[in-house]
Design a protein around this motif. Structure first.
Motif, mmCIF file in Angstrom:
data_model
loop_
_atom_site.group_PDB
_atom_site.id
_atom_site.type_symbol
_atom_site.label_atom_id
_atom_site.label_comp_id
_atom_site.label_asym_id
_atom_site.label_seq_id
_atom_site.Cartn_x
_atom_site.Cartn_y
_atom_site.Cartn_z
ATOM 1 N N GLY A 1 -16.044 -75.283 -36.830
ATOM 2 C CA GLY A 1 -15.586 -74.329 -35.822
ATOM 3 C C GLY A 1 -15.671 -72.899 -36.322
ATOM 4 N N LEU A 2 -15.299 -72.689 -37.584
ATOM 5 C CA LEU A 2 -15.387 -71.343 -38.151
ATOM 6 C C LEU A 2 -16.828 -70.912 -38.340
ATOM 7 C CD1 LEU A 2 -12.504 -71.024 -40.779
ATOM 8 C CD2 LEU A 2 -12.562 -70.362 -38.378
ATOM 9 N N GLN A 3 -17.703 -71.849 -38.672
ATOM 10 C CA GLN A 3 -19.121 -71.508 -38.795
ATOM 11 C C GLN A 3 -19.688 -71.045 -37.455
ATOM 12 O OE1 GLN A 3 -20.153 -75.345 -40.794
ATOM 13 N NE2 GLN A 3 -21.325 -74.027 -42.157
ATOM 14 N N GLU A 4 -19.310 -71.737 -36.391
ATOM 15 C CA GLU A 4 -19.754 -71.337 -35.056
ATOM 16 C C GLU A 4 -19.190 -69.969 -34.694
ATOM 17 O OE1 GLU A 4 -21.978 -72.794 -32.889
ATOM 18 O OE2 GLU A 4 -22.402 -73.963 -34.692
ATOM 19 N N LEU A 5 -17.939 -69.737 -35.091
ATOM 20 C CA LEU A 5 -17.310 -68.442 -34.861
ATOM 21 C C LEU A 5 -18.120 -67.335 -35.524
ATOM 22 C CD1 LEU A 5 -14.657 -66.851 -33.935
ATOM 23 C CD2 LEU A 5 -13.930 -67.161 -36.322
ATOM 24 N N ASN B 1 -12.689 -78.314 -33.983
ATOM 25 C CA ASN B 1 -13.622 -77.188 -34.097
ATOM 26 C C ASN B 1 -13.527 -76.249 -32.905
ATOM 27 O OD1 ASN B 1 -14.758 -79.479 -32.693
ATOM 28 N ND2 ASN B 1 -16.723 -78.433 -32.674
ATOM 29 N N ILE B 2 -13.390 -76.812 -31.710
ATOM 30 C CA ILE B 2 -13.292 -75.984 -30.504
ATOM 31 C C ILE B 2 -12.007 -75.166 -30.504
ATOM 32 C CG2 ILE B 2 -13.014 -76.068 -28.001
ATOM 33 C CD1 ILE B 2 -14.994 -78.293 -27.895
ATOM 34 N N ALA B 3 -10.894 -75.811 -30.858
ATOM 35 C CA ALA B 3 -9.606 -75.110 -30.878
ATOM 36 C C ALA B 3 -9.607 -73.990 -31.921
ATOM 37 C CB ALA B 3 -8.489 -76.104 -31.154
ATOM 38 N N VAL B 4 -10.094 -74.290 -33.111
ATOM 39 C CA VAL B 4 -10.122 -73.288 -34.177
ATOM 40 C C VAL B 4 -11.001 -72.101 -33.771
ATOM 41 C CG1 VAL B 4 -10.963 -72.836 -36.518
ATOM 42 C CG2 VAL B 4 -9.596 -74.875 -36.063
ATOM 43 N N GLU B 5 -12.140 -72.402 -33.179
ATOM 44 C CA GLU B 5 -13.048 -71.342 -32.748
ATOM 45 C C GLU B 5 -12.424 -70.483 -31.642
ATOM 46 O OE1 GLU B 5 -17.434 -70.903 -30.591
ATOM 47 O OE2 GLU B 5 -16.889 -72.802 -31.573
ATOM 48 N N LYS B 6 -11.840 -71.133 -30.632
ATOM 49 C CA LYS B 6 -11.282 -70.397 -29.499
ATOM 50 C C LYS B 6 -10.101 -69.514 -29.900
ATOM 51 C CE LYS B 6 -12.619 -73.366 -25.618
ATOM 52 N NZ LYS B 6 -12.124 -74.210 -24.493
ATOM 53 N N VAL B 7 -9.189 -70.067 -30.669
ATOM 54 C CA VAL B 7 -8.013 -69.288 -31.074
ATOM 55 C C VAL B 7 -8.430 -68.126 -31.968
ATOM 56 C CG1 VAL B 7 -5.840 -69.359 -32.344
ATOM 57 C CG2 VAL B 7 -6.440 -71.234 -30.801
#
Length: 349
Positions: A63-67, A276-282
């Motif tokens: 998720g952080l990588q996508e961020l 991953n989605i939650a970490v990225e969104k927040v």
């Protein structure tokens, strides 16, 4: 929702190189970023399962990588090999100009709280924990209704078992893992009532999220006792279950990620918790300047953050279709899935 989850999971890129405790791994800006970086560095500390646990630590890092790809911000992580590493790793990240620091897993709740009190100018967030009305202004909780996908995979297990005996392996007993256990048991019970028979559920805890050999030993015992399907909520320990299922010719049910790639013929399905989605969104909200502290975000089927994979080659079509109808009933409130022993006993009345 199942189509959305399929797209999300297919987009995930699994890391090929990992690092040990005390060493950070970072991902900076790429040519694909959508906007210029603002030096809002984001980092995370894994729990003892490590960043390559094939489960929620790995999903969080993805998720952080996508961020980073989207925003150009620098992201990094530190691995914890034991619980005593939590404080040290959080201190290191606080000294490294990070503006948002994630703790992955409920076991880090005390360490995150203490770090937040010491570093009031840094935002902290934690996966699988809520501090309720005592949440500090610089702390964000992220929780999941993990009982919902667990109910679905339990139903599938109940509809699939040939021995009328299935199993559950937990990592360390906690309210978070209770969600998986009792949601799963409720799903099995629902299927059993639908079929008009009794299906037993064996339950055992490994007291670890990183001991694959212990997970394998427990699984082998369950398979020998007559279980033909076993679900785990045990992080890296659950990899041992999947190995055992492969060797015994039985079924395992994965958790957090679609774990079918670990044993395509022996993973029946997986209870997805898309951390991953939650970490990225927040994290994106924090970067944009939105105040995220002092609150808890909760994700479930309605938010598209839990479910099962769209592709389940080992699940019969009629069983999968029936499971999707149950998802709709959970979304509209027709079925309220139990999340602990008390609510399970009420469900079982």
């Amino acid at each position: 929702m199942k189509k959305v989850i399929a797209v999300v999971m297919s987009a995930v890129v699994i890391m090929g190189t990992m690092v040990g405790c005390g060493n950070s791994k970072s991902a900076g800006s790429t040519g694909e970023e959508k906007k210029a970086a603002t030096n809002y560095n984001v980092a995370m500390v894994t729990d003892t399962g490590g960043v390559s646990d094939q489960s929620f630590n790995q999903s969080s890092w993805e998720g952080l990588q996508e961020l980073s790809k989207k925003t150009g911000e620098k992201v990094s992580y530190l691995e914890s090999k034991q619980e005593t590493d939590y404080v040290t790793n959080l201190d290191k990240l606080a000294d490294s100009e990070n503006k948002l620091i994630w703790g992955i897993g409920f076991a880090m709740s005390d360490a995150i709280l203490n770090a937040a009190k010491t570093n009031k100018d840094i935002n902290y967030a934690i996966v699988d924990n809520s501090y309720g009305d005592k949440t500090p202004d610089n702390v964000t909780g992220v929780t999941f209704r993990a009982e919902e996908p667990s109910f679905i995979v339990g139903y599938i297990a109940g509809r699939t078992t040939k021995t009328n005996r299935v199993g559950f392996i937990g990592g360390i007993k906690s309210p978070v893992i209770d969600q998986f256990q009792y949601g799963y048991q409720a799903g099995v019970l629902y299927a059993a009532k639908e079929l008009g028979r009794t299906i037993n559920v064996d339950v055992q805890y490994a007291e670890s999220f990183s001991d694959a050999s212990k997970g394998k030993a427990i699984a082998n015992k369950m398979f020998s006792a007559g279980c033909d399907i076993v679900f785990h909520a045990a992080g890296g320990t659950g990899v041992g279950l999947i190995d055992a299922a492969k060797e015994a010719g039985k079924f395992a049910i994965g958790v957090d990620r679609d774990q079918a790639y670990l044993a395509p013929d022996n993973v029946l399905t997986s209870a997805l918790k898309l951390v991953n989605i939650a970490v990225e969104k927040v994290s994106e909200q924090a970067i944009s300047g939105k105040k995220i502290g002092g609150t808890t975000y909760t994700y479930g089927l309605k938010e598209g953050a839990v479910g099962i994979p769209a592709e389940n080659k080992n699940v019969k079509k009629e069983v999968y279709d029936a499971a999707m109808k149950l998802e709709d009933k959970i979304k509209d409130g027709s079925i309220v899935v139990p999340s602990d022993e008390k609510t399970y006993n009420e469900f079982n009345k």
